[in-house]
Structures are given as C-alpha cells and as structure tokens.
Motif scaffolding. Sequence first.
Motif, PDB file in Angstrom:
ATOM      1  N   SER A 125      -2.698  41.724   0.072  1.00  0.00           N
ATOM      2  CA  SER A 125      -1.909  40.584   0.545  1.00  0.00           C
ATOM      3  C   SER A 125      -2.682  39.748   1.565  1.00  0.00           C
ATOM      4  N   LEU A 126      -3.646  40.364   2.252  1.00  0.00           N
ATOM      5  CA  LEU A 126      -4.398  39.665   3.295  1.00  0.00           C
ATOM      6  C   LEU A 126      -5.644  38.956   2.765  1.00  0.00           C
ATOM      7  N   LEU A 127      -5.883  39.045   1.464  1.00  0.00           N
ATOM      8  CA  LEU A 127      -7.043  38.352   0.906  1.00  0.00           C
ATOM      9  C   LEU A 127      -6.904  36.850   1.091  1.00  0.00           C
ATOM     10  N   PRO A 128      -8.000  36.141   1.442  1.00  0.00           N
ATOM     11  CA  PRO A 128      -7.938  34.677   1.547  1.00  0.00           C
ATOM     12  C   PRO A 128      -7.532  34.069   0.210  1.00  0.00           C
ATOM     13  N   GLU A 129      -6.953  32.886   0.295  1.00  0.00           N
ATOM     14  CA  GLU A 129      -6.460  32.239  -0.922  1.00  0.00           C
ATOM     15  C   GLU A 129      -7.573  32.032  -1.943  1.00  0.00           C
ATOM     16  N   ASP A 130      -8.775  31.694  -1.469  1.00  0.00           N
ATOM     17  CA  ASP A 130      -9.890  31.459  -2.394  1.00  0.00           C
ATOM     18  C   ASP A 130     -10.362  32.738  -3.067  1.00  0.00           C
ATOM     19  N   ASP A 131     -10.080  33.889  -2.445  1.00  0.00           N
ATOM     20  CA  ASP A 131     -10.529  35.177  -2.989  1.00  0.00           C
ATOM     21  C   ASP A 131      -9.401  35.960  -3.662  1.00  0.00           C
ATOM     22  N   GLN A 132      -8.179  35.453  -3.616  1.00  0.00           N
ATOM     23  CA  GLN A 132      -7.029  36.179  -4.147  1.00  0.00           C
ATOM     24  C   GLN A 132      -7.102  36.285  -5.674  1.00  0.00           C
ATOM     25  N   ILE A 133      -7.020  37.509  -6.178  1.00  0.00           N
ATOM     26  CA  ILE A 133      -7.107  37.733  -7.628  1.00  0.00           C
ATOM     27  C   ILE A 133      -5.792  38.250  -8.200  1.00  0.00           C
ATOM     28  N   PHE A 134      -4.822  38.564  -7.301  1.00  0.00           N
ATOM     29  CA  PHE A 134      -3.540  39.075  -7.762  1.00  0.00           C
ATOM     30  C   PHE A 134      -2.475  37.984  -7.655  1.00  0.00           C
ATOM     31  N   THR A 135      -1.570  37.973  -8.608  1.00  0.00           N
ATOM     32  CA  THR A 135      -0.492  36.997  -8.584  1.00  0.00           C
ATOM     33  C   THR A 135       0.613  37.478  -7.647  1.00  0.00           C
ATOM     34  N   GLU A 136       1.472  36.565  -7.268  1.00  0.00           N
ATOM     35  CA  GLU A 136       2.588  36.907  -6.390  1.00  0.00           C
ATOM     36  C   GLU A 136       3.523  37.903  -7.066  1.00  0.00           C
ATOM     37  N   VAL A 137       3.701  37.750  -8.369  1.00  0.00           N
ATOM     38  CA  VAL A 137       4.569  38.663  -9.121  1.00  0.00           C
ATOM     39  C   VAL A 137       4.008  40.081  -9.094  1.00  0.00           C
ATOM     40  N   GLU A 138       2.700  40.228  -9.261  1.00  0.00           N
ATOM     41  CA  GLU A 138       2.072  41.554  -9.267  1.00  0.00           C
ATOM     42  C   GLU A 138       2.225  42.239  -7.916  1.00  0.00           C
ATOM     43  N   LEU A 139       1.996  41.510  -6.846  1.00  0.00           N
ATOM     44  CA  LEU A 139       2.122  42.092  -5.510  1.00  0.00           C
ATOM     45  C   LEU A 139       3.580  42.430  -5.194  1.00  0.00           C
ATOM     46  N   ASN A 140       4.493  41.569  -5.607  1.00  0.00           N
ATOM     47  CA  ASN A 140       5.914  41.835  -5.368  1.00  0.00           C
ATOM     48  C   ASN A 140       6.393  43.048  -6.166  1.00  0.00           C
ATOM     49  N   THR A 141       5.851  43.215  -7.362  1.00  0.00           N
ATOM     50  CA  THR A 141       6.225  44.371  -8.190  1.00  0.00           C
ATOM     51  C   THR A 141       5.802  45.677  -7.526  1.00  0.00           C
ATOM     52  N   LEU A 142       4.570  45.714  -7.030  1.00  0.00           N
ATOM     53  CA  LEU A 142       4.091  46.917  -6.348  1.00  0.00           C
ATOM     54  C   LEU A 142       4.910  47.187  -5.093  1.00  0.00           C
ATOM     55  N   GLU A 143       5.201  46.144  -4.340  1.00  0.00           N
ATOM     56  CA  GLU A 143       6.006  46.313  -3.121  1.00  0.00           C
ATOM     57  C   GLU A 143       7.388  46.870  -3.452  1.00  0.00           C
ATOM     58  N   LYS A 144       7.979  46.402  -4.536  1.00  0.00           N
ATOM     59  CA  LYS A 144       9.300  46.876  -4.951  1.00  0.00           C
ATOM     60  C   LYS A 144       9.257  48.356  -5.324  1.00  0.00           C
ATOM     61  N   VAL A 145       8.235  48.758  -6.063  1.00  0.00           N
ATOM     62  CA  VAL A 145       8.104  50.162  -6.471  1.00  0.00           C
ATOM     63  C   VAL A 145       7.924  51.055  -5.248  1.00  0.00           C
ATOM     64  N   ILE A 146       7.110  50.607  -4.292  1.00  0.00           N
ATOM     65  CA  ILE A 146       6.892  51.389  -3.071  1.00  0.00           C
ATOM     66  C   ILE A 146       8.196  51.558  -2.298  1.00  0.00           C
ATOM     67  N   THR A 147       8.919  50.460  -2.143  1.00  0.00           N
ATOM     68  CA  THR A 147      10.183  50.494  -1.388  1.00  0.00           C
ATOM     69  C   THR A 147      11.205  51.391  -2.068  1.00  0.00           C
ATOM     70  N   GLU A 148      11.374  51.236  -3.371  1.00  0.00           N
ATOM     71  CA  GLU A 148      12.365  52.038  -4.097  1.00  0.00           C
ATOM     72  C   GLU A 148      11.998  53.523  -4.090  1.00  0.00           C
ATOM     73  N   THR A 149      10.714  53.831  -4.237  1.00  0.00           N
ATOM     74  CA  THR A 149      10.285  55.232  -4.236  1.00  0.00           C
ATOM     75  C   THR A 149      10.508  55.873  -2.877  1.00  0.00           C
ATOM     76  N   SER A 150      10.165  55.152  -1.819  1.00  0.00           N
ATOM     77  CA  SER A 150      10.347  55.681  -0.467  1.00  0.00           C
ATOM     78  C   SER A 150      11.828  55.905  -0.169  1.00  0.00           C
ATOM     79  N   THR A 151      12.664  54.964  -0.576  1.00  0.00           N
ATOM     80  CA  THR A 151      14.109  55.099  -0.359  1.00  0.00           C
ATOM     81  C   THR A 151      14.667  56.281  -1.135  1.00  0.00           C
ATOM     82  N   TRP A 152      14.244  56.420  -2.394  1.00  0.00           N
ATOM     83  CA  TRP A 152      14.714  57.543  -3.216  1.00  0.00           C
ATOM     84  C   TRP A 152      14.307  58.874  -2.599  1.00  0.00           C
ATOM     85  N   LYS A 153      13.079  58.952  -2.169  1.00  0.00           N
ATOM     86  CA  LYS A 153      12.587  60.213  -1.608  1.00  0.00           C
ATOM     87  C   LYS A 153      13.362  60.608  -0.349  1.00  0.00           C
ATOM     88  N   ASN A 154      13.535  59.669   0.571  1.00  0.00           N
ATOM     89  CA  ASN A 154      14.247  59.973   1.819  1.00  0.00           C
ATOM     90  C   ASN A 154      15.704  60.346   1.551  1.00  0.00           C
TER      91      ASN A 154
END
Length: 273
Positions: A125-154
């Motif tokens: 997420s901190l990559l400069p705009e000129d160096d960014q290779i991931f789309t917003e959808v891809e990063l949001n998808t990973l963030e969602k999986v991390i959040t849901e997994t952490s919530t499920w585990k706890n």
Amino acid sequence: MSQSQKRLQDLTDRDHQKQEHEKAANSLEAFIFETQDKLYQEEYQLVSTQDERDKISGKLSVASNWLDEDGYTATTKELKTKLSELRKLCKDLFFKVEERRKWPDRLAALDSMLNHSSIFLKGASLLPEDDQIFTEVELNTLEKVITETSTWKNTTVKEQNNLLPTETPVLLSKDIEAKLALLDREVKYLLNKAKFAKPKPRKSKNTTTQEAQNATQEEKNATAAESDKNIPPVKETEEDTGKLFEKECAGAKSTIQSGRTEGSNLGVCGERP
C-alpha cells in the motif's frame, strides 16, 4: 485346468483367507488393548466423562471375551464388523483428543500467516504511485481476507474457551487449515504478479526540466500577448504638442533661411526677419 492346478489354487486361496482372518483378529485385539489403555491417559480423561469411559470400557471387555472364546472361529467379516462397531463407539472421544493435539501448531501457523500478510499489505500500500503494480481491488481483497480471518479466529477461540473440554469443539483444525489456505492463496497471487510485473517507463530528469521550462515560457508569452491587447492609447499632453511644434518650426526655419527670396516680409512660423 488340471486337477493338480486346481488343488494348488485352492491351497493358495485358503492361505490368503487365513492371512486375512489373522489380520482382522489381530487388528481387533490391538484396538481393544490400546483403547483400554487410553482410557486411563490424562488427555482422554480430560475430554470424557466417567460414564462415557465406563460405557466404552464395558464394550471393550465384552469384545475381548468374545474374541478369546469365539473370535478365532468367527469369520473374517464378523471380526471386521466387531472392530467397526468399536471404532464408531470411540469416534467422538478420539476426535476431541485429536483436535486438541492439532490446535497449537495450527493456530501458531495462522497467527504467523496473518502477521506476514499484514506486513505485505502495508508494504504494498505504501508503494509510490509510479511504482504501484497492484490494483485497488486486489489490495482491498487481501485486506478483507485478513480482517475476516482475524475476526473468525478471535471469535472462535473465545467461544471454544467457554466450552467444557467434554463438549464437542467448535474450533476445528480443518477450518483453521481452510483459513490458512485462503490467506496463502491471496498473498501468493500478489507475489507472483510482482515477480512478473514489468517496470513502468520513467521520464528522465532533463526531459522533465525542459518540459517545465517550455511550459513556463509559453505561459509568459501568453501573458505578454494578453497585456499588449490591453494597453490603452497614449494621450499627448499640451506640453508635448508645443515641443513637437517648436521642433518642426526650427527645422523649417533652417531650410527656408538658406533659400528664401528677397523682399520676404514674414519669417518662418510667424517670426519676423
């Protein structure tokens, strides 16, 4: 087939049946002995009540007596059926013990995966705009999986801790493994994309500077052109008009004096000779 070959085949079949019978009898005997011993082990006593252990122990004793008296004359099918019945009786007990054995390693692996996934997401997420290779959808998808997994585990761990050890567990190793696989898949997808991504073309410093200078010069020219259009006409003052008149008269006087005719009564511009 000759008589001797048929006899040989019969002997072979009989030997195979004998081996299968002995194998079934040994498996039943081993299961009875091992399970009777497990009923006195702490991890098995933790997840079972005294009544449950007494019930299992009684069934094992009956099966052991049957095996000693009639087991060796029973058919292979009867032996396998008896073993299947005992395994079904002990299934819940073994399941609870096995799940508890798997929890530490599975939960540690899940915590590690959550940690590494979060670090990867932050870096991406901190990559400069000129160096960014991931789309917003891809990063949001990973963030969602991390959040849901952490919530499920706890949530699931908390719910499991509220249960008695003798109750059927809600924290299952297969569910933990499924969460691990999902996180691993998402991170690997982004890693592979980064591995094969082509770097974006960059503008050189000189080109960028020259373009900026050209743009600045164009802005100055446009401003100057606009200013010329708005300059008001200059008004001549009375003083300026007088000076111009005197200058013209002086020039004319010089010219006429050099070539004036005799008898002229008037000078130049109203001046008398």
